[in-house]
Design a protein around this motif. Sequence first.
Motif, mmCIF file in Angstrom:
data_model
loop_
_atom_site.group_PDB
_atom_site.id
_atom_site.type_symbol
_atom_site.label_atom_id
_atom_site.label_comp_id
_atom_site.label_asym_id
_atom_site.label_seq_id
_atom_site.Cartn_x
_atom_site.Cartn_y
_atom_site.Cartn_z
ATOM 1 N N GLN A 2 -13.227 -11.400 31.105
ATOM 2 C CA GLN A 2 -14.006 -10.237 31.521
ATOM 3 C C GLN A 2 -15.123 -10.021 30.514
ATOM 4 O OE1 GLN A 2 -12.934 -8.646 34.373
ATOM 5 N NE2 GLN A 2 -14.605 -7.188 34.392
ATOM 6 N N GLN A 3 -16.359 -10.320 30.900
ATOM 7 C CA GLN A 3 -17.480 -10.193 29.974
ATOM 8 C C GLN A 3 -17.974 -8.767 29.849
ATOM 9 O OE1 GLN A 3 -20.523 -13.373 29.931
ATOM 10 N NE2 GLN A 3 -19.526 -14.106 31.785
ATOM 11 N N VAL A 4 -17.683 -7.948 30.853
ATOM 12 C CA VAL A 4 -18.083 -6.547 30.831
ATOM 13 C C VAL A 4 -16.823 -5.728 31.089
ATOM 14 C CG1 VAL A 4 -19.522 -4.780 31.886
ATOM 15 C CG2 VAL A 4 -20.382 -7.120 31.682
ATOM 16 N N LYS A 5 -16.532 -4.809 30.167
ATOM 17 C CA LYS A 5 -15.276 -4.076 30.275
ATOM 18 C C LYS A 5 -15.494 -2.573 30.226
ATOM 19 C CE LYS A 5 -12.412 -7.579 28.041
ATOM 20 N NZ LYS A 5 -11.463 -7.880 26.944
ATOM 21 N N GLN A 6 -14.834 -1.879 31.136
ATOM 22 C CA GLN A 6 -14.781 -0.430 31.080
ATOM 23 C C GLN A 6 -13.308 -0.099 30.907
ATOM 24 O OE1 GLN A 6 -17.565 -0.334 34.786
ATOM 25 N NE2 GLN A 6 -17.546 1.740 33.960
ATOM 26 N N ASN A 7 -12.952 0.312 29.719
ATOM 27 C CA ASN A 7 -11.535 0.433 29.380
ATOM 28 C C ASN A 7 -10.889 1.720 29.861
ATOM 29 O OD1 ASN A 7 -11.256 -2.095 28.020
ATOM 30 N ND2 ASN A 7 -12.424 -1.242 26.302
ATOM 31 N N SER A 8 -11.709 2.665 30.314
ATOM 32 C CA SER A 8 -11.139 3.908 30.819
ATOM 33 C C SER A 8 -11.223 3.919 32.343
ATOM 34 C CB SER A 8 -11.898 5.114 30.259
ATOM 35 O OG SER A 8 -11.781 5.169 28.857
ATOM 36 N N ILE A 20 -19.053 11.371 29.170
ATOM 37 C CA ILE A 20 -19.447 10.151 28.449
ATOM 38 C C ILE A 20 -18.622 8.990 28.987
ATOM 39 C CG2 ILE A 20 -19.608 8.976 26.227
ATOM 40 C CD1 ILE A 20 -19.846 11.713 24.904
ATOM 41 N N LEU A 21 -19.304 8.043 29.592
ATOM 42 C CA LEU A 21 -18.645 6.858 30.125
ATOM 43 C C LEU A 21 -19.028 5.660 29.262
ATOM 44 C CD1 LEU A 21 -19.745 8.691 32.799
ATOM 45 C CD2 LEU A 21 -18.153 7.103 33.859
ATOM 46 N N ASN A 22 -18.047 4.863 28.918
ATOM 47 C CA ASN A 22 -18.258 3.767 27.982
ATOM 48 C C ASN A 22 -18.108 2.397 28.617
ATOM 49 O OD1 ASN A 22 -18.610 5.294 25.448
ATOM 50 N ND2 ASN A 22 -16.528 5.987 25.894
ATOM 51 N N LYS A 56 -32.172 3.415 23.947
ATOM 52 C CA LYS A 56 -31.939 4.649 24.701
ATOM 53 C C LYS A 56 -32.892 4.708 25.875
ATOM 54 C CE LYS A 56 -32.332 9.687 24.081
ATOM 55 N NZ LYS A 56 -32.667 10.758 23.114
ATOM 56 N N ASN A 57 -32.370 5.196 26.983
ATOM 57 C CA ASN A 57 -33.213 5.464 28.142
ATOM 58 C C ASN A 57 -32.685 6.728 28.817
ATOM 59 O OD1 ASN A 57 -35.233 5.146 30.066
ATOM 60 N ND2 ASN A 57 -33.946 3.888 31.403
ATOM 61 N N GLU A 58 -33.616 7.614 29.147
ATOM 62 C CA GLU A 58 -33.229 8.915 29.667
ATOM 63 C C GLU A 58 -33.884 9.159 31.021
ATOM 64 O OE1 GLU A 58 -34.020 11.788 26.700
ATOM 65 O OE2 GLU A 58 -33.214 13.481 27.814
ATOM 66 N N ASP A 59 -33.118 9.750 31.930
ATOM 67 C CA ASP A 59 -33.649 10.094 33.249
ATOM 68 C C ASP A 59 -32.948 11.361 33.710
ATOM 69 O OD1 ASP A 59 -33.867 8.416 36.525
ATOM 70 O OD2 ASP A 59 -34.668 10.312 35.783
ATOM 71 N N GLY A 60 -33.604 12.483 33.466
ATOM 72 C CA GLY A 60 -33.015 13.757 33.872
ATOM 73 C C GLY A 60 -31.729 14.036 33.117
ATOM 74 N N ARG A 61 -30.660 14.253 33.851
ATOM 75 C CA ARG A 61 -29.375 14.559 33.226
ATOM 76 C C ARG A 61 -28.651 13.313 32.691
ATOM 77 N NH1 ARG A 61 -25.486 16.091 36.292
ATOM 78 N NH2 ARG A 61 -26.325 15.345 38.284
ATOM 79 N N PHE A 62 -29.211 12.157 32.977
ATOM 80 C CA PHE A 62 -28.546 10.896 32.633
ATOM 81 C C PHE A 62 -29.251 10.196 31.480
ATOM 82 C CE2 PHE A 62 -25.836 11.017 36.314
ATOM 83 C CZ PHE A 62 -26.567 11.730 37.264
ATOM 84 N N THR A 63 -28.466 9.780 30.496
ATOM 85 C CA THR A 63 -28.995 9.033 29.366
ATOM 86 C C THR A 63 -28.080 7.850 29.099
ATOM 87 O OG1 THR A 63 -29.864 11.045 28.357
ATOM 88 C CG2 THR A 63 -29.686 9.113 26.944
ATOM 89 N N VAL A 64 -28.666 6.685 28.937
ATOM 90 C CA VAL A 64 -27.882 5.511 28.578
ATOM 91 C C VAL A 64 -28.248 5.112 27.153
ATOM 92 C CG1 VAL A 64 -29.560 3.961 29.684
ATOM 93 C CG2 VAL A 64 -27.256 3.147 29.192
ATOM 94 N N PHE A 65 -27.224 4.842 26.352
ATOM 95 C CA PHE A 65 -27.381 4.408 24.974
ATOM 96 C C PHE A 65 -26.862 2.977 24.850
ATOM 97 C CE2 PHE A 65 -28.530 8.416 23.057
ATOM 98 C CZ PHE A 65 -27.979 9.370 23.902
ATOM 99 N N LEU A 66 -27.613 2.165 24.110
ATOM 100 C CA LEU A 66 -27.200 0.786 23.890
ATOM 101 C C LEU A 66 -27.073 0.523 22.395
ATOM 102 C CD1 LEU A 66 -26.652 -2.122 24.868
ATOM 103 C CD2 LEU A 66 -29.131 -2.502 24.821
ATOM 104 N N LEU A 73 -22.324 0.038 25.354
ATOM 105 C CA LEU A 73 -23.261 0.998 25.923
ATOM 106 C C LEU A 73 -22.485 2.162 26.507
ATOM 107 C CD1 LEU A 73 -24.776 -0.142 29.320
ATOM 108 C CD2 LEU A 73 -23.143 -1.553 28.153
ATOM 109 N N SER A 74 -23.187 3.273 26.606
ATOM 110 C CA SER A 74 -22.543 4.471 27.138
ATOM 111 C C SER A 74 -23.519 5.221 28.031
ATOM 112 C CB SER A 74 -22.033 5.367 26.008
ATOM 113 O OG SER A 74 -23.102 5.787 25.189
ATOM 114 N N LEU A 75 -22.957 5.933 28.966
ATOM 115 C CA LEU A 75 -23.724 6.782 29.886
ATOM 116 C C LEU A 75 -23.310 8.225 29.632
ATOM 117 C CD1 LEU A 75 -25.577 7.149 32.416
ATOM 118 C CD2 LEU A 75 -23.478 6.962 33.785
ATOM 119 N N HIS A 76 -24.305 9.064 29.330
ATOM 120 C CA HIS A 76 -24.057 10.481 29.115
ATOM 121 C C HIS A 76 -24.621 11.262 30.294
ATOM 122 C CE1 HIS A 76 -23.472 10.302 24.470
ATOM 123 N NE2 HIS A 76 -23.079 9.168 25.046
#
Lengths: 112, 114
Positions: A2-8, A20-22, A56-66, A73-76
Amino acid sequence: DQQVKQNSPSLSVQEGRISILNCDYTNSMFDYFLWYKKYPAEGPTFLISISSIKDKNEDGRFTVFLNKSAKHLSLHIVPSQPGDSAVYFCAARGNQGGKLIFGQGTELSVKP
Amino acid sequence: KAGVTQTPRYLIKTRGQQVTLSCSPISGHRSVSWYQQTPGQGLQFLFEYFSETQRNKGNFPGRFSGRQFSNSRSEMNVSTLELGDSALYLCASSSPGNDYYGYTFGSGTRLTVV
């Protein structure tokens, strides 16, 4: 592998608070990262993306951090709303284009 | 403009049968990708077609095949169906150079194998 993992698999937050999604990845050659949102009985819809040259990239209520050094990476989502309740997938693409590789998804529940 | 159209939306098949799913991409999009979604596994990549040629293939058995026509419409076929093939099959189209937005997905075909 699995090259991309979302553990939650799931996350529950109160309306108005931050969600916060990781997502973690293993391949340092990925050059684009994207988040998709999916409601039941519908296909995923694009939410926000980030190039590997940014942190970082932001769009309204959504921000992604790398964080490339951590391959994370995470999505706020701020503030969270009940309509944000859905499954969120992160995805990554190699630097030669082509297929997107998806994580397993995180089901977000925003409670009023 | 019209989105990605997948037909049929729902399908019930018996183990051992074969099935063909159809996908019409957004007009002007020449790349079509197929994914399988099952609970806990996320979206597993099946294959990608561009200009009628398979460009990428995932780790699925040979029972899973696909093709793309000159109008960019795509079909995928699963032969000798197994119970484990029950899943949501998603098709996505994209346009070269559209890195920022990635794919546009259809609503999927829900396949149930009994």
